[in-house]
Design a protein around this motif. Structure first.
Motif, short mmCIF file in Angstrom:
data_model
loop_
_atom_site.label_atom_id
_atom_site.label_comp_id
_atom_site.label_asym_id
_atom_site.label_seq_id
_atom_site.Cartn_x
_atom_site.Cartn_y
_atom_site.Cartn_z
N ALA B 166 0.83 -1.20 0.00
CA ALA B 166 0.00 0.00 0.00
C ALA B 166 0.86 1.24 0.00
O ALA B 166 0.56 2.23 -0.68
CB ALA B 166 -0.92 0.00 1.22
N MET B 167 1.97 1.19 0.73
CA MET B 167 2.86 2.34 0.82
C MET B 167 3.47 2.65 -0.55
O MET B 167 3.48 3.79 -0.99
CB MET B 167 3.96 2.04 1.83
N GLU B 170 0.68 3.27 -3.28
CA GLU B 170 -0.32 4.26 -2.88
C GLU B 170 -1.73 3.71 -2.99
O GLU B 170 -2.58 4.26 -3.69
CB GLU B 170 -0.19 5.53 -3.72
N GLN B 171 -1.98 2.61 -2.32
CA GLN B 171 -3.32 2.02 -2.33
C GLN B 171 -3.87 1.98 -0.91
O GLN B 171 -3.14 2.07 0.05
CB GLN B 171 -3.26 0.62 -2.93
N SER B 172 -5.19 1.81 -0.83
CA SER B 172 -5.84 1.83 0.48
C SER B 172 -5.71 0.49 1.17
O SER B 172 -6.00 -0.56 0.61
CB SER B 172 -7.31 2.19 0.30
N VAL B 173 -5.28 0.53 2.43
CA VAL B 173 -5.12 -0.72 3.18
C VAL B 173 -6.47 -1.42 3.43
O VAL B 173 -6.58 -2.62 3.22
CB VAL B 173 -4.34 -0.49 4.49
#
Ligand code: NA
Ligand code: NA
Lengths: 319, 436, 162
Positions: B166-167, B170-173
């Motif tokens: 995610a880091m 850049e995705q939502s956990v």
């Protein structure tokens, strides 16, 4: 001479970030201007080392150029850390919000910042202006923030939150959305691009806007790497960085914020501002913080109060 | 010498050293260091190497690792594991290999508490090995099912690997967690099928555990495992109600396991001491490998091998499905040598644009990647879950361990192919939950 | 050598102490949060600091007992004298690795002292967290030297593999 230069650019931000895109667009311009004699070798998304290490990697020559987020290395840049505080760089609204003051920082850097920037050439300052607080519940008053556990992006903002009675908590940016979804934290101090990137809208949709300062990013280069460039390439390079490039760099993140804000409102983000009374109260609190911090640094033998006054005066010439 | 060539030589050197019984951490660290030095200079290599121990050892998320290991260890020492297994034997009585199935089920359950595959494998080793040994299971079946079951730790949420993905992407956990749930359960099911298949081929690997018990007896046997149920309820309940973070849940679990042991007078002071000592040893051993893997990863980043590969594939103009199958094969090979963090760090920034261009969802790619990472955890020579087994089963020779784990590699490989053809298995739940 | 064994075991006890702090600090945070609604600041940093101590105080012991994970496929293939040589080489390489790490960590440790870096909330100086790393890797190197000089010593005291 037709000497060519390859510069390694290490970024902790991912390829989709505005910072990374800026390097790509400058690379394209440089290709045209120099016939491809300057090449950026891009290492993105912390491939070369974690975010707080970026600055040291450039200082020691592991990489040539990076963008360092100052809030990640507390204590390292005592003077520059003050740029994050409310009312220092971030003084107006719109795309050029940080323009004048960040240009002033470049002018004053040799006088005030040479000690904390030893071994490194400060190319540019870019600021993510006006971090906002995003929460699960709706809050409208400053008093509502009391006892809330709020994620902060660095020590300066932690101090501000503390002064407001909140409990500043550090959570790595990747764990923000998990933490707020589960209720481990009540809110996050971040920018609109942060909300978009980390999809915080999935778990929280209320924003309280307050002029809480900025998040300062320093574009820095290893001094030796800069000195080694042939003069004609230096001239081409300097068109995009340093004083000549500051106009561009000063706006990079501010522009992204405005776009992201519009997009998020369309997707259902609810934005509230402070009442006039609370705004007044907040600016009193932040002025007190500025004076207190500067006085502390003065006591340590740094010229902090003078730096702030000079900064204001120099910034005025850019308005 | 080109950087790619240095990279290939580095891989070769790593394989040679590892098979010449140089400790895995030593091999990765030295090859990584000298490879980095060859490309970017000796002093830069020294700088990068010097940072790594601090960065790895102060990683908050990784603090759950020793805590969950300790929780599992104390649960074993206070006898909860043997009671768990006598209970599962009753529950599944009459079925051949019931404890291997129970191991997989329990791994999935523990995976819902732990964000780490290593921690899951380590805990399940402690919990499941003694009773399976006692019941005369073939160690190839028990080791295989535990190492494989352990991988469920990062596919069933929470997951450290998904947090790191995610880091970088850049995705939502929360979205990733929602997406991983169904594939996680599916993988558990596939592992169960592997066990069933193995037992059909070699029925003598597992006994039929007792005679069939009545429904009442089966339910009553569950009463014997109230401590574990209580522990799991507190940990999982705390986690999903939002009261506890993963590390907090781990701390509560460790202390809870100790308290339950002390209250029921099954845990002596000596047990506690040995338990903590073993936990520390396991933790330190794994962190030394993590440090070395980090050094090696920074070297691979410099070799630009993945970039070259991406450029190659990009030029071929492949059908999306063929592209993903190829990327899958690439990951399968990479997974033989790298651990989770390295695989994510090296490949995501390069492959992500390629995958999105082919029309796959970034969330889907995250899950695909984690499945490939899981595969890597159980493929020789570098497989973290195999090492966990090795550190806790010193009597079992490594060739036998490799052999025991290989059939289980089939399951994640099949799963990855399934989700390539039916991506909705991944994207259905997050879409349902998050899109308005 | 036996003094060193005792020392390394004492460091393991230190490591245990820091695991206990991780658990207690975390629980204190949870309980305070539940009772007062105002959780404690800085627990994350205390946990991170203790994690560094836990791991690196335990690292010398790993090298002393030759507990690093290795792949011993070759044991079943090559004759004994060759195996003895291979083991010796592996031990020297292990020494090289430990030495490399303990030298490499000195520069960032010095930097942390010189620049006065601190943690975000607690103000814990970063050099303090480097302390166990520097000490732990130095003792690990020492341990590899002992293992090279007295290769069979641990085989008697440690009942693990080998
Ligand atoms: Na999990
Ligand atoms: Na592997």
């Amino acid at each position: 001479a037709d000497e060519e230069v390859t510069l390694s650019v290490s970024l902790f931000t991912p390829p989709s970030s505005d910072l990374n895109k800026s390097f790509r667009s400058i690379q394209e311009a440089l290709n045209e201007e120099t016939g491809g004699r300057i090449t950026f070798e891009m290492y993105e998304a912390s491939q070369m080392g974690p975010a707080p290490r970026q600055y040291d990697m450039v200082r020691k020559g592991v990489a040539d150029i990076t963008v360092a987020l100052l809030g990640l290395t507390p204590g390292r840049f005592p003077m520059m850390e003050m740029l994050d505080m409310a009312g220092v760089v971030d003084t107006e609204l719109g795309e050029n919000v940080a323009g004048p003051a960040s240009a002033a920082v470049l002018d004053l850097s040799e006088t005030y910042l040479s000690k904390e920037l030893a071994g490194v050439k400060l190319l540019n300052i870019t600021v993510l202006p006006n971090p906002i607080i995003i929460t699960k519940e709706e809050y409208t008053d400053l008093d509502d923030l009391k006892n809330l556990r709020i994620r902060h992006p660095g020590p300066t903002h932690a101090k501000t939150l503390e002064a407001l009675g909140a409990v500043p908590t550090f959570v790595p940016s990747t764990e923000m959305s998990e933490a707020i979804a589960r209720g481990n934290i009540d809110g996050i101090l971040t920018g609109y691009t942060g909300i978009r990137s980390f999809k915080l809208l999935d778990s929280a949709k209320y924003v309280l806007e307050l002029a809480s300062g900025g998040m300062t990013f320093a574009v820095v280069m290893n001094q030796d790497a800069y000195d080694k460039m042939p003069d004609d390439l230096k001239a081409a390079f300097d068109k995009h960085f340093g004083p000549e490039g500051q106009q561009f760099w000063g706006r990079v993140l501010a522009r992204g914020e405005i776009e992201a804000r519009e997009e998020l409102v369309e997707q259902g983000l609810v934005i509230r501002g402070l009442s006039a009374e609370d705004s007044e109260k907040f600016s009193e609190i932040s002025q007190h913080l500025r004076e207190e911090t500067a006085a502390e640094l003065d006591a340590k033998g740094l010229n902090a109060s003078k730096f702030l006054t000079d900064l204001e005066a120099t910034a005025a010439t850019y308005r | 010498m080109t950087v790619q060539l240095i990279g290939q030589l580095g891989m070769l050197a790593l394989i040679c050293l590892v098979f010449l019984r140089v400790p895995v951490a030593v091999a990765m660290g030295l090859v990584g260091f000298f490879g980095y030095a060859a490309i970017n200079g000796f002093s830069n290599a020294l700088q990068v190497t010097g940072q790594v121990p601090y960065d790895v050892a102060t990683h908050y998320t990784l603090s759950q690792l020793p805590l969950f290991v300790l929780m599992g260890d104390l649960a074993v020492r206070s006898g909860m594991s043997s009671r768990l297994y006598s209970a599962t034997r009753d529950l599944f009585s009459g079925l051949r290999g019931s404890q291997a199935y129970a191991t997989l089920g329990a791994s999935a359950g523990f995976g819902a508490v732990s964000g780490s595959s290593i921690a899951t494998a380590a805990t399940m080793t402690r919990v499941a090995v003694p009773p399976m040994k006692e019941a005369k299971y073939d160690d190839r079946l028990s080791a295989g099912s535990i190492a494989a079951g352990g991988t469920l730790g990062i596919l069933i949420p929470p997951s450290i690997a998904l947090v790191i993905f995610a880091m970088i992407a850049e995705q939502s956990v929360p979205r990733l967690y929602a997406a991983s749930l169904i594939p996680g359960l599916l993988l558990c099911l596939l592992y169960i099928l592997v066990v069933a298949l193995l037992l059909r081929l070699s029925p003598n690997w597992a006994p039929v555990d007792g005679t069939r018990k009545s429904l009442f007896d089966r339910l009553r046997s569950l009463g014997q495992i109230w401590e574990i149920v209580l522990l799991f309820l507190v940990v999982i309940g705390g986690l999903y109600s939002g009261i506890l973070t993963a590390t907090e849940a781990a701390a509560v679990g460790a202390l809870g396991a100790w308290l339950l042991g002390v209250i029921t007078r099954r845990l002596s002071w000596k047990d506690t001491r040995t338990g903590i000592y073993d936990t520390i040893r396991t933790t330190a051993m794994l962190f030394v490998i993590l440090c070395a893997a980090n050094i090696f990863t920074y070297f691979v980043v410099l070799t630009q091998i993945p970039q070259g590969l991406a450029a190659l594939v990009d030029g071929m103009d492949l059908h999306p499905i063929v592209l993903m199958l190829l990327i899958g094969v690439f990951y399968l090979i990479l997974g033989c040598f790298l651990e989770a963090f390295g695989m994510i760090l090296i490949t995501v920034p390069i492959l992500m644009p390629l995958v999105q261009q082919a029309g796959f969802d970034p969330i889907w790619f995250g899950i695909f990647l984690v499945i490939m990472i899981e595969t890597g955890m159980i493929t020789p020579p570098v497989g973290m879950n195999i090492f966990v087994m090795q550190s806790q089963l010193p009597d079992m020779p490594l060739p036998r361990l490799y052999q025991s784990v290989l059939p289980f590699v089939l399951a994640p490989v099949v799963l990855s192919v399934i989700i390539i053809f039916f991506p909705a298995i991944v994207t259905w739940l997050p879409t349902l939950l998050f899109e308005r | 050598m036996s003094y060193f064994s005792k020392l390394s075991r004492a460091m393991s006890i230190g490591a245990a102490f820091f695991i206990a702090i991780i658990i207690l600090a975390t629980l204190y945070d949870v309980l305070t949060g539940l009772i007062t609604g105002r959780p404690v600041s800085g627990v994350y940093e205390i946990v991170e600091t203790c994690l560094a101590f836990t791991i690196f105080l335990a690292v010398p012991e790993i090298f002393r007992i030759e507990g690093n994970i290795r792949i011993d496929l070759i044991d079943y293939v090559v004759p004994r004298p060759v195996l003895r040589l291979i083991r010796a080489i592996a031990r020297v390489l292990t020494f090289g690795f430990a030495l490399l790490i303990s030298v490499a960590v000195l520069s960032p440790f010095r930097d942390a002292i010189m620049f006065g870096d601190t943690k975000y909330e607690t103000g814990i100086p970063v050099w303090f967290i480097w302390l166990p790393i520097v000490i732990g890797s130095a003792f690990a190197t020492l341990a590899t030297v002992f293992v090279i000089i007295w290769p069979d010593y641990e085989a008697k005291t440690y009942s693990g593999k080998e």
